[in-house]
Scaffold this motif. Sequence first.
Motif, PDB file in Angstrom:
ATOM      1  N   UNK A  51       0.800  -1.223   0.000  1.00 53.99           N
ATOM      2  CA  UNK A  51       0.000   0.000   0.000  1.00 53.99           C
ATOM      3  C   UNK A  51       0.833   1.274   0.000  1.00 53.99           C
ATOM      4  N   UNK A  52       2.124   1.173   0.367  1.00 57.45           N
ATOM      5  CA  UNK A  52       2.934   2.381   0.445  1.00 57.45           C
ATOM      6  C   UNK A  52       3.253   2.918  -0.941  1.00 57.45           C
ATOM      7  N   UNK A  53       3.359   4.241  -1.051  1.00 59.00           N
ATOM      8  CA  UNK A  53       3.621   4.874  -2.339  1.00 59.00           C
ATOM      9  C   UNK A  53       5.079   4.721  -2.773  1.00 59.00           C
ATOM     10  N   UNK A  54       5.977   4.652  -1.812  1.00 56.76           N
ATOM     11  CA  UNK A  54       7.392   4.547  -2.148  1.00 56.76           C
ATOM     12  C   UNK A  54       8.127   3.801  -1.048  1.00 56.76           C
ATOM     13  N   UNK A  55       9.342   3.358  -1.369  1.00 57.63           N
ATOM     14  CA  UNK A  55      10.168   2.718  -0.356  1.00 57.63           C
ATOM     15  C   UNK A  55      11.314   3.656   0.007  1.00 57.63           C
ATOM     16  N   UNK A  56      11.932   3.388   1.126  1.00 56.71           N
ATOM     17  CA  UNK A  56      13.032   4.214   1.615  1.00 56.71           C
ATOM     18  C   UNK A  56      14.112   4.365   0.546  1.00 56.71           C
ATOM     19  N   UNK A  57      14.685   5.574   0.452  1.00 58.12           N
ATOM     20  CA  UNK A  57      15.668   5.868  -0.593  1.00 58.12           C
ATOM     21  C   UNK A  57      16.893   4.969  -0.507  1.00 58.12           C
ATOM     22  N   UNK A  58      17.392   4.722   0.690  1.00 59.73           N
ATOM     23  CA  UNK A  58      18.572   3.868   0.811  1.00 59.73           C
ATOM     24  C   UNK A  58      18.238   2.420   0.472  1.00 59.73           C
ATOM     25  N   UNK A  59      17.011   1.975   0.791  1.00 59.27           N
ATOM     26  CA  UNK A  59      16.594   0.624   0.421  1.00 59.27           C
ATOM     27  C   UNK A  59      16.473   0.505  -1.087  1.00 59.27           C
ATOM     28  N   UNK A  60      15.927   1.527  -1.733  1.00 58.97           N
ATOM     29  CA  UNK A  60      15.800   1.527  -3.194  1.00 58.97           C
ATOM     30  C   UNK A  60      17.173   1.468  -3.855  1.00 58.97           C
ATOM     31  N   UNK A  61      18.118   2.195  -3.293  1.00 59.25           N
ATOM     32  CA  UNK A  61      19.472   2.189  -3.852  1.00 59.25           C
ATOM     33  C   UNK A  61      20.088   0.805  -3.769  1.00 59.25           C
ATOM     34  N   UNK A  62      19.919   0.140  -2.638  1.00 56.48           N
ATOM     35  CA  UNK A  62      20.474  -1.202  -2.474  1.00 56.48           C
ATOM     36  C   UNK A  62      19.829  -2.182  -3.452  1.00 56.48           C
ATOM     37  N   UNK A  63      18.512  -2.067  -3.640  1.00 55.74           N
ATOM     38  CA  UNK A  63      17.819  -2.941  -4.590  1.00 55.74           C
ATOM     39  C   UNK A  63      18.356  -2.731  -6.008  1.00 55.74           C
ATOM     40  N   UNK A  64      18.537  -1.475  -6.401  1.00 59.32           N
ATOM     41  CA  UNK A  64      19.008  -1.176  -7.753  1.00 59.32           C
ATOM     42  C   UNK A  64      20.437  -1.672  -7.969  1.00 59.32           C
ATOM     43  N   UNK A  65      21.298  -1.469  -6.979  1.00 55.32           N
ATOM     44  CA  UNK A  65      22.675  -1.941  -7.112  1.00 55.32           C
ATOM     45  C   UNK A  65      22.714  -3.463  -7.226  1.00 55.32           C
ATOM     46  N   UNK A  66      21.887  -4.125  -6.445  1.00 56.38           N
ATOM     47  CA  UNK A  66      21.873  -5.587  -6.509  1.00 56.38           C
ATOM     48  C   UNK A  66      21.322  -6.071  -7.846  1.00 56.38           C
ATOM     49  N   UNK A  67      20.365  -5.326  -8.405  1.00 53.59           N
ATOM     50  CA  UNK A  67      19.840  -5.681  -9.728  1.00 53.59           C
ATOM     51  C   UNK A  67      20.948  -5.609 -10.774  1.00 53.59           C
ATOM     52  N   UNK A  68      21.797  -4.583 -10.672  1.00 53.83           N
ATOM     53  CA  UNK A  68      22.938  -4.482 -11.586  1.00 53.83           C
ATOM     54  C   UNK A  68      23.868  -5.679 -11.393  1.00 53.83           C
ATOM     55  N   UNK A  69      24.155  -6.031 -10.156  1.00 53.97           N
ATOM     56  CA  UNK A  69      25.044  -7.156  -9.847  1.00 53.97           C
ATOM     57  C   UNK A  69      24.502  -8.455 -10.441  1.00 53.97           C
ATOM     58  N   UNK A  70      23.216  -8.690 -10.315  1.00 53.12           N
ATOM     59  CA  UNK A  70      22.617  -9.922 -10.837  1.00 53.12           C
ATOM     60  C   UNK A  70      22.798 -10.036 -12.349  1.00 53.12           C
ATOM     61  N   UNK A  71      22.843  -8.900 -13.044  1.00 56.43           N
ATOM     62  CA  UNK A  71      22.971  -8.926 -14.500  1.00 56.43           C
ATOM     63  C   UNK A  71      24.417  -8.989 -14.974  1.00 56.43           C
ATOM     64  N   UNK A  72      25.353  -8.522 -14.184  1.00 55.16           N
ATOM     65  CA  UNK A  72      26.718  -8.356 -14.693  1.00 55.16           C
ATOM     66  C   UNK A  72      27.816  -9.087 -13.920  1.00 55.16           C
ATOM     67  N   UNK A  73      27.487  -9.747 -12.844  1.00 56.19           N
ATOM     68  CA  UNK A  73      28.494 -10.484 -12.077  1.00 56.19           C
ATOM     69  C   UNK A  73      28.213 -11.972 -12.189  1.00 56.19           C
ATOM     70  N   UNK A  74      29.236 -12.731 -12.523  1.00 59.78           N
ATOM     71  CA  UNK A  74      29.071 -14.180 -12.645  1.00 59.78           C
ATOM     72  C   UNK A  74      29.313 -14.839 -11.289  1.00 59.78           C
ATOM     73  N   UNK A  75      28.422 -15.764 -10.960  1.00 61.81           N
ATOM     74  CA  UNK A  75      28.528 -16.479  -9.682  1.00 61.81           C
ATOM     75  C   UNK A  75      28.725 -17.969  -9.943  1.00 61.81           C
ATOM     76  N   UNK A  76      29.525 -18.589  -9.102  1.00 58.35           N
ATOM     77  CA  UNK A  76      29.729 -20.029  -9.219  1.00 58.35           C
ATOM     78  C   UNK A  76      28.445 -20.745  -8.847  1.00 58.35           C
ATOM     79  N   UNK A  77      28.148 -21.788  -9.551  1.00 54.50           N
ATOM     80  CA  UNK A  77      26.920 -22.571  -9.273  1.00 54.50           C
ATOM     81  C   UNK A  77      27.286 -23.981  -8.801  1.00 54.50           C
TER      82      UNK A  77
END
Length: 207
Positions: free
Chosen positions: A181-207
């Motif tokens: 229901x909230x209109x927005x999320x905390x700015x620092x939380x949004x930043x962490x989500x966005x940075x992690x989204x970049x990591x998921x697309x560009x960093x290779x992880x061992x499986x």
Amino acid sequence: MEHPEQTTHGVGPWPGELPDGDEYDPELLERGDTRNVIDQYRYWRMEAIVADLDGHRHPFHVAIENWQHDLNIGSIVRSANAFAAETVHIIGRRRWNKRGAMVTDRYQHVIQHPDIATFAQWARAESLPIVAIDNVPGSVVIETFEFPRRCVLLFGQEGPGLSAEAIEAAEAIVEISQFGSTRSINASAAAAVAMHAWVLQHVEFAR
């Protein structure tokens, strides 16, 4: 040498014969290291840690508008350090509150720009596309957006979000999908989500 970034976690004096290496801080070896650093960097000099980080930082940058002395900026710097961002750019002439950074700003490159125009000029000179993170009309959901490998993630103030000038300077506008229901999320939380989204697309992880 004082180490004011001490926390309640850490290790005591180095046990046994002292190690060789310019990366080690003699005072930390003698007294112990209670800084908030990963085990790999225990007993290392701050300059040595920065130099080692410089060898594997990721090619994305983080930028934050600072018109209202936003307390989230320190937390965003801390997340940028955790995700090994290349540099953090603070836009605005105000001093920023470093408390939330938990002294990670000592290990993270931070540059200040007086205004959006100056920042945008720098980004163009570096051939870095600006990706604005905000839930405004015309934005693309982050779950479907393909982040450029080299880019700047631009965040706004808590509450008002990004300025109109910042939106205009961006090459893409991305929003984080929300389901409550909230209109927005905390700015620092949004930043962490966005940075992690970049990591998921560009960093290779061992499986």
